[in-house]
Write a protein that holds these residues in place. Structure first.
Motif, mmCIF file in Angstrom:
data_model
loop_
_atom_site.group_PDB
_atom_site.id
_atom_site.type_symbol
_atom_site.label_atom_id
_atom_site.label_comp_id
_atom_site.label_asym_id
_atom_site.label_seq_id
_atom_site.Cartn_x
_atom_site.Cartn_y
_atom_site.Cartn_z
ATOM 1 N N TYR A 1 0.853 -1.185 0.000
ATOM 2 C CA TYR A 1 0.000 0.000 0.000
ATOM 3 C C TYR A 1 0.888 1.233 0.000
ATOM 4 N N GLU B 1 1.118 12.492 -3.618
ATOM 5 C CA GLU B 1 0.246 11.601 -4.398
ATOM 6 C C GLU B 1 0.939 11.127 -5.663
ATOM 7 N N GLY C 1 0.396 5.507 -0.259
ATOM 8 C CA GLY C 1 -0.621 6.547 -0.272
ATOM 9 C C GLY C 1 -0.152 7.820 0.389
ATOM 10 N N ALA D 1 -5.442 4.646 5.073
ATOM 11 C CA ALA D 1 -3.991 4.666 5.273
ATOM 12 C C ALA D 1 -3.624 4.344 6.715
ATOM 13 N N GLN E 1 3.924 5.790 3.422
ATOM 14 C CA GLN E 1 3.338 7.097 3.132
ATOM 15 C C GLN E 1 4.335 7.867 2.289
ATOM 16 N N LYS F 1 -2.836 11.987 -9.211
ATOM 17 C CA LYS F 1 -2.408 10.646 -9.597
ATOM 18 C C LYS F 1 -2.703 10.312 -11.061
ATOM 19 N N SER G 1 3.250 8.339 -4.798
ATOM 20 C CA SER G 1 2.566 7.109 -4.387
ATOM 21 C C SER G 1 2.033 6.336 -5.587
ATOM 22 N N THR H 1 -3.700 1.901 -3.690
ATOM 23 C CA THR H 1 -3.537 3.240 -3.162
ATOM 24 C C THR H 1 -4.917 3.806 -2.921
ATOM 25 N N SER H 2 -4.997 4.830 -2.084
ATOM 26 C CA SER H 2 -6.283 5.481 -1.832
ATOM 27 C C SER H 2 -6.065 6.970 -1.701
ATOM 28 N N SER H 3 -7.117 7.718 -2.042
ATOM 29 C CA SER H 3 -7.053 9.168 -1.932
ATOM 30 C C SER H 3 -8.472 9.715 -2.019
#
Length: 353
Positions: free
Chosen positions: A25, A57, A27, A37, A53, A86, A60, A76-78
């Motif tokens: 992961y 972005e 992010g 996260a 981390q 991204k 990541s 990944t997340s956002s």
């Protein structure tokens, strides 16, 4: 009976990803998805996974690209503006035909906007997101249970078709808590002979790249990719129908808007209005056949959205403009009330679109 646990939507995504085999992961924190996260930071080191981390972005998503090229299940997340940063990387991932899962827990916009829930990234997600001709599989959960199950489904589809899957959620479902189970989720595994895993002197080098300097080669690659997309459009649409058996009005809604719409539909039925719901679960591929079939039975559609009207365009395309489509919406982080949706249903029943 399957064991049920009470979880927040964002945490359900993270736990489901781990159960799906995600061990990488990358992010960067942004509200309203930061719990994903945080959960990964806590859990990944305990199971031999990698949490990092990144400094941004942009960094990541390129780490995601690298891990995906090596054949890893990676996520990944956002949230909205973070996803925009991204998008160049998303295009590189699409151009390289590697699988990855991206989470977007949407907030209001444009710009920094606000941290309240929104569905205003629909266009960005369903029309590609970055530069070039490409698609992403886009899954829209309407419950915490679906935050979990669609995360596992997203990984499965990404690996199956060698492309990006996106969970397009909203801040409400990311933050709400509901009882869920993980026991019914089916994790699929796929061979990845294309991955950069080291030749060990036993095979030719694999190359993962999105650069094609000969235009005829790039054209051929794009045509091949769209053949795969056509197979997805034929085989993978998902949707829910609610009270559509005798419906004269069809409400279209996804995510949290669909839950509000169901309350309005129950109230409208109590008034004698025959109305139902088609809820797209895959926003791409869009369940066009379901809407086209409904267009032969109903006299109009109401699209309920947390934006200025984005999915409504796909509803009109899917129904081939056979029936009128009206918009019931709030934006900027506001959510339509059941009464507002009910009024739109009443107007549709009267022929006011």
């Amino acid at each position: 009976m399957a064991e049920r646990v009470l979880m927040k939507g964002n945490e359900a995504i993270a736990e489901a990803a781990i159960r799906a085999g995600c061990r990488h992961y990358f992010g960067y924190p942004i509200t309203p998805q930061t719990e994903i996260a945080a959960y990964m930071a806590k859990k990944m080191p305990k199971i031999g996974g990698i949490f990092l981390q990144a400094e941004s972005e942009i960094a990541s998503i390129n780490m995601v690209y690298g891990a995906a090229a090596a054949g890893m299940r990676v996520m990944t997340s956002s949230s909205s503006p973070g996803i925009s940063l991204k998008t160049e990387g998303l295009s590189y991932i699409a151009g390289s035909d590697v699988p990855a899962l991206v989470i977007n827990v949407q907030r209001g916009g444009p710009g920094l906007g606000g941290i309240q829930p929104s569905q205003s990234d629909y266009f960005q997600a369903t029309k590609g997101g970055g530069h070039g001709d490409y698609r992403m599989i886009v899954l829209a959960p309407a419950s915490v249970q679906e935050m979990a199950s669609l995360t596992i489904k997203g990984f499965n589809l990404a690996d199956k078709y060698r492309m990006t899957s996106m969970i397009l959620a909203d801040g409400t479902i990311g933050q709400m808590m509901e009882p869920i189970t993980f026991e019914d989720a089916e994790v699929e595994t796929y061979e990845k002979p294309w991955a950069l895993t080291g030749t060990k002197g036993e095979r030719k080098h694999n190359i993962v790249n999105s650069l094609y300097l000969k235009p005829e080669e790039l054209e051929a690659k794009n045509f091949e990719r769209y053949e795969r997309y056509r197979a997805i459009e034929e085989n993978e649409p998902m949707w829910e129908e609610y009270m559509m058996e005798d419906a004269e009005i069809c409400v279209a809604a996804f995510g949290i808007a669909s839950r509000v719409a169901k309350n309005a539909i129950v109230a409208a039925r109590a008034e004698g209005i025959k109305v139902g719901l088609i809820r797209p679960i895959t926003l791409w591929p869009f369940p066009s056949k379901a809407f086209l079939s409904a267009a032969d039975r109903v006299k109009g559609f109401v699209s309920v959205e947390l934006n200025m009207g984005q999915m409504i365009e796909d509803v009109r395309l899917a129904t081939q403009c056979k029936r009128p489509v009206s918009l019931c919406n709030r934006t900027g982080g506001m959510i339509p009330s059941p009464d507002q949706v009910l009024e739109s249903i009443r107007n549709a029943q009267k022929g006011v679109f």
